[in-house]
Design a protein around this motif. Sequence first.
Motif, mmCIF file in Angstrom:
data_model
loop_
_atom_site.group_PDB
_atom_site.id
_atom_site.type_symbol
_atom_site.label_atom_id
_atom_site.label_comp_id
_atom_site.label_asym_id
_atom_site.label_seq_id
_atom_site.Cartn_x
_atom_site.Cartn_y
_atom_site.Cartn_z
ATOM 1 N N THR A 120 -10.245 8.452 81.922
ATOM 2 C CA THR A 120 -9.404 8.184 80.759
ATOM 3 C C THR A 120 -8.656 9.439 80.318
ATOM 4 N N GLN A 121 -9.336 10.577 80.315
ATOM 5 C CA GLN A 121 -8.698 11.829 79.912
ATOM 6 C C GLN A 121 -7.576 12.211 80.882
ATOM 7 N N ASP A 122 -7.803 12.040 82.181
ATOM 8 C CA ASP A 122 -6.746 12.325 83.159
ATOM 9 C C ASP A 122 -5.530 11.433 82.931
ATOM 10 N N CYS A 123 -5.774 10.168 82.597
ATOM 11 C CA CYS A 123 -4.682 9.233 82.357
ATOM 12 C C CYS A 123 -3.867 9.661 81.132
ATOM 13 N N VAL A 124 -4.559 10.039 80.060
ATOM 14 C CA VAL A 124 -3.875 10.457 78.830
ATOM 15 C C VAL A 124 -3.093 11.748 79.072
ATOM 16 N N LEU A 125 -3.679 12.688 79.809
ATOM 17 C CA LEU A 125 -3.004 13.960 80.068
ATOM 18 C C LEU A 125 -1.776 13.806 80.964
ATOM 19 N N MET A 126 -1.709 12.717 81.735
ATOM 20 C CA MET A 126 -0.517 12.444 82.538
ATOM 21 C C MET A 126 0.596 11.855 81.689
ATOM 22 N N GLY A 127 0.315 11.490 80.447
ATOM 23 C CA GLY A 127 1.337 10.958 79.559
ATOM 24 C C GLY A 127 1.450 9.455 79.582
ATOM 25 N N ARG A 128 0.522 8.789 80.223
ATOM 26 C CA ARG A 128 0.570 7.319 80.260
ATOM 27 C C ARG A 128 0.051 6.750 78.950
ATOM 28 N N ARG A 129 0.503 5.541 78.640
ATOM 29 C CA ARG A 129 0.101 4.913 77.375
ATOM 30 C C ARG A 129 -0.875 3.755 77.586
ATOM 31 N N ASP A 130 -1.067 3.317 78.790
ATOM 32 C CA ASP A 130 -1.929 2.160 79.050
ATOM 33 C C ASP A 130 -3.269 2.601 79.662
ATOM 34 N N CYS A 131 -3.912 3.576 79.064
ATOM 35 C CA CYS A 131 -5.127 4.161 79.639
ATOM 36 C C CYS A 131 -6.401 3.405 79.264
ATOM 37 N N VAL A 132 -6.416 2.776 78.111
ATOM 38 C CA VAL A 132 -7.627 2.109 77.650
ATOM 39 C C VAL A 132 -7.692 0.718 78.257
ATOM 40 N N ARG A 133 -8.857 0.371 78.786
ATOM 41 C CA ARG A 133 -9.037 -0.960 79.352
ATOM 42 C C ARG A 133 -9.260 -1.967 78.236
ATOM 43 N N ILE A 134 -8.535 -3.045 78.274
ATOM 44 C CA ILE A 134 -8.699 -4.116 77.303
ATOM 45 C C ILE A 134 -9.242 -5.310 78.066
ATOM 46 N N SER A 135 -10.409 -5.759 77.628
ATOM 47 C CA SER A 135 -11.017 -6.895 78.319
ATOM 48 C C SER A 135 -10.502 -8.178 77.698
#
Length: 114
Positions: A95-110
């Motif tokens: 999740t941290q790598d995803c956020v640091l890349m600047g993406r906005r869809d990092c959190v999984r929504i079930s």
Amino acid sequence: MKTQRPIISTSSEEEHRVLQFRPRTAPAPGQRGNPNEPVRQFEAANDLSRYERDRDEPDDFRHRMLANVAAFAFTVALLAIGIWLAMSIADLRRTQDCVLMGRRDCVRISAPHT
């Protein structure tokens, strides 16, 4: 290129001493023998007589099995906690790598299954 020379100390005799080795003369606990005879270290280490039980003493099988089961349960619990911790750290890192890349869809929504 400059060559380096080691620093030579004038008080080398004060820095180095030879210690005299004196063998033990007393026998190790549980070891038989002449008390004036030096004890060899490997003989004292291999002497397992202090862990032996008397043959007349009954074997407590139930207590030993309960201790084994408790040790096994503790080991399994430690293993489960270790695996859970490793998985949690890997998920947080992802999740941290995803956020640091600047993406906005990092959190999984079930999504609920219908």
